[in-house]
Scaffold this motif. Structure first.
Motif, mmCIF file in Angstrom:
data_model
loop_
_atom_site.group_PDB
_atom_site.id
_atom_site.type_symbol
_atom_site.label_atom_id
_atom_site.label_comp_id
_atom_site.label_asym_id
_atom_site.label_seq_id
_atom_site.Cartn_x
_atom_site.Cartn_y
_atom_site.Cartn_z
ATOM 1 N N SER A 294 39.560 34.979 47.508
ATOM 2 C CA SER A 294 39.276 33.787 48.193
ATOM 3 C C SER A 294 38.618 32.490 47.552
ATOM 4 O O SER A 294 38.935 31.383 47.734
ATOM 5 C CB SER A 294 38.164 34.238 49.400
ATOM 6 O OG SER A 294 38.056 33.392 50.203
ATOM 7 N N ARG A 295 37.664 33.007 46.751
ATOM 8 C CA ARG A 295 36.867 32.045 45.946
ATOM 9 C C ARG A 295 37.758 31.411 44.986
ATOM 10 O O ARG A 295 37.571 29.918 44.861
ATOM 11 C CB ARG A 295 35.554 32.654 44.947
ATOM 12 C CG ARG A 295 34.294 33.059 46.022
ATOM 13 C CD ARG A 295 33.074 33.205 45.041
ATOM 14 N NE ARG A 295 33.687 33.968 44.036
ATOM 15 C CZ ARG A 295 33.187 35.412 43.883
ATOM 16 N NH1 ARG A 295 32.959 35.869 45.121
ATOM 17 N NH2 ARG A 295 33.386 36.067 42.880
ATOM 18 N N ILE B 232 53.327 35.734 48.295
ATOM 19 C CA ILE B 232 52.782 36.788 48.955
ATOM 20 C C ILE B 232 51.818 37.565 48.104
ATOM 21 O O ILE B 232 52.157 37.976 46.840
ATOM 22 C CB ILE B 232 53.747 37.754 49.499
ATOM 23 C CG1 ILE B 232 54.613 36.895 50.503
ATOM 24 C CG2 ILE B 232 52.636 38.687 50.419
ATOM 25 C CD1 ILE B 232 55.640 37.905 51.055
ATOM 26 N N ILE B 233 50.650 37.832 48.236
ATOM 27 C CA ILE B 233 49.599 38.799 47.600
ATOM 28 C C ILE B 233 49.451 39.894 48.411
ATOM 29 O O ILE B 233 48.924 39.778 49.640
ATOM 30 C CB ILE B 233 48.273 38.217 47.092
ATOM 31 C CG1 ILE B 233 48.540 37.182 46.137
ATOM 32 C CG2 ILE B 233 47.421 39.203 46.439
ATOM 33 C CD1 ILE B 233 47.410 36.457 45.262
ATOM 34 N N ILE B 234 49.640 41.227 48.008
ATOM 35 C CA ILE B 234 49.602 42.562 48.806
ATOM 36 C C ILE B 234 48.623 43.099 48.233
ATOM 37 O O ILE B 234 48.424 43.349 46.771
ATOM 38 C CB ILE B 234 50.971 43.388 48.707
ATOM 39 C CG1 ILE B 234 52.193 42.583 49.148
ATOM 40 C CG2 ILE B 234 50.760 44.579 49.324
ATOM 41 C CD1 ILE B 234 53.525 42.663 48.740
ATOM 42 N N ILE B 235 47.548 43.628 48.911
ATOM 43 C CA ILE B 235 46.281 44.752 48.634
ATOM 44 C C ILE B 235 46.681 45.938 48.924
ATOM 45 O O ILE B 235 46.730 46.180 49.860
ATOM 46 C CB ILE B 235 44.999 44.004 48.922
ATOM 47 C CG1 ILE B 235 44.820 42.398 48.999
ATOM 48 C CG2 ILE B 235 43.892 44.884 48.786
ATOM 49 C CD1 ILE B 235 44.667 42.053 47.492
ATOM 50 N N LEU C 176 51.330 42.476 43.658
ATOM 51 C CA LEU C 176 50.833 43.883 44.555
ATOM 52 C C LEU C 176 49.382 43.798 43.672
ATOM 53 O O LEU C 176 49.476 43.691 42.288
ATOM 54 C CB LEU C 176 51.493 44.958 44.116
ATOM 55 C CG LEU C 176 50.842 46.159 44.459
ATOM 56 C CD1 LEU C 176 50.499 46.452 45.906
ATOM 57 C CD2 LEU C 176 51.772 47.445 44.020
ATOM 58 N N VAL C 177 48.252 43.956 44.418
ATOM 59 C CA VAL C 177 47.090 44.052 43.674
ATOM 60 C C VAL C 177 46.367 45.544 43.840
ATOM 61 O O VAL C 177 46.448 45.954 45.163
ATOM 62 C CB VAL C 177 45.947 42.921 44.189
ATOM 63 C CG1 VAL C 177 44.395 43.223 43.672
ATOM 64 C CG2 VAL C 177 46.534 41.602 43.925
ATOM 65 N N MET D 156 40.702 40.917 39.437
ATOM 66 C CA MET D 156 41.956 41.131 39.837
ATOM 67 C C MET D 156 42.685 40.139 40.555
ATOM 68 O O MET D 156 43.776 39.960 40.529
ATOM 69 C CB MET D 156 41.830 42.412 40.595
ATOM 70 C CG MET D 156 41.457 43.664 39.730
ATOM 71 S SD MET D 156 40.993 45.401 40.416
ATOM 72 C CE MET D 156 42.634 45.716 41.037
ATOM 73 N N GLY D 157 41.832 39.372 41.626
ATOM 74 C CA GLY D 157 42.646 38.546 42.509
ATOM 75 C C GLY D 157 43.034 37.294 41.604
ATOM 76 O O GLY D 157 44.202 36.921 41.820
#
Length: 346
Positions: A92-93, A128-131, A151-152, A306-307
């Motif tokens: 988010s940051r 898209i970022i998938i957690i 994918l994270v 990671m993000g």
């Protein structure tokens, strides 16, 4: 346009049918521009090759909106969820720093590919970022949509989409090697029946024993009910009862810090001193590790990186604009954080 002439802002403005100043604002994030105009400018910059040139100099973001797909149990901040929460907070940051809008999409239980794709289209997301969710059928659905996705903290075993994860297997081997170098020869591994990323930690644990030509009989694995501390506490208490004590084990390697904290509670309750009687090492490096007594030695996972790493992979795929581009798997290095829960045997 003559060959060898550099593409400039004026060319992008002409292609996007906007003013030069609008292009400048979009590329530099210096003013609020509508999503429609921003998308038109970025598309023109991409088509003319200007976007890739600017990105090489790390001056702009290639996207404006990203959908964050996550199960709802990963969202709250609490003492058992610091791993996922730390990843999400750093992501988010970084989105805020880059001027990227992050649109959350959560579901109870497993994610649905159809729901995620629909949410991405509704948000007009660039990617898209998938957690966490690395189920094969789910990732197949995301891949088939053609939307850029990363994918994270998971593995796409068929390598259909990009992914970012800790180097779980290598890190687990590193931690076990570290224990072996300190004289430990019978080590109990606490883990649970989780996703592939967790199984990799068990693989790395056994890799270390094999590399040192140590028998796997001295590397028992104890599968517990989950990753919360209570599961580690219950399992270790039962182990102690069934084995009449430690059963020759001199160290516990836990697949998560939460399990290690629970294990330490059980050991202390049964009168086993840490690290004098038995050593304990965790995995994750979350904040609680330095608050327990004794402070927990652990494998530090670069959660804060990671993000941002996932955003960079997503950006590279969007800029490349190449349907033939193969999937990238990025594994981040981990290290042992030495505290006071591990002793060296003579």
């Amino acid at each position: 346009m003559p060959q060898n002439r550099k593409v400039g802002i004026k060319d992008v403005a002409r292609r996007a049918e906007v003013a030069n100043s609008t292009v400048s604002h979009v590329l530099n994030g210096t003013a609020s521009i509508s999503a429609e105009v921003r998308a038109r400018v970025l598309e023109a910059a991409k088509e003319l090759g200007y976007l890739a040139d600017r990105k090489a100099k790390a001056t702009i973001s290639a996207f404006g909106t990203v959908l964050l797909a996550v199960t709802d149990d990963a969202l709250p901040e609490n003492e058992t969820n610091l791993f996922s929460w730390t990843i999400l907070n750093a992501l988010s940051r970084d989105c805020e720093r880059r001027g990227v809008k992050l649109v959350p999409h959560s579901e109870t239980g497993n994610l649905s590919a159809a729901n995620v794709i629909s949410a991405a289209e509704k948000a007009r997301a660039d990617g898209i970022i998938i957690i966490n969710d690395d189920r094969g059928d789910f990732l197949a659905g995301i891949s088939a949509s053609g939307l850029p996705a990363v994918l994270v903290n998971g593995e796409d075993q068929e390598m259909r989409i990009d992914s970012v994860s800790p180097g779980n297997r290598f890190a687990a081997q590193l931690a076990t090697n570290w224990l072996i170098s300190r004289g430990h020869r019978k080590i109990l591994h606490l883990t649970w029946d989780g996703r592939t990323t967790i199984r990799r930690r068990q693989d790395g644990f056994w890799d270390a024993f094999r590399a040192h030509n140590l028998p796997l009989e001295d590397a028992p694995v104890l599968h517990v009910g989950g990753y919360e501390p209570r599961y580690g506490e219950e399992a270790v208490r039962l182990w102690l009862q069934q084995n009449g004590g430690l059963g020759g084990v001199t160290a516990l390697f836990c697949a998560a810090d939460n399990l290690a904290i629970g294990a330490m509670r059980a050991l202390a309750a049964e009168g086993h001193a840490i690290p004098e009687d038995v050593s304990v090492i965790g995995f994750d490096g979350v904040a609680l590790g330095d608050l327990v007594n004794p402070p927990l030695t652990t494998v530090k996972v670069p959660l804060e990186q990671m993000g941002p790493a996932a955003l960079s992979l997503l950006e590279q795929r969007i800029v490349a604009n190449d349907s033939e581009r193969v999937a990238y798997r990025l594994e981040l290095g981990c290290g042992v954080v030495e505290r006071e829960s591990v002793s060296t045997l003579s």
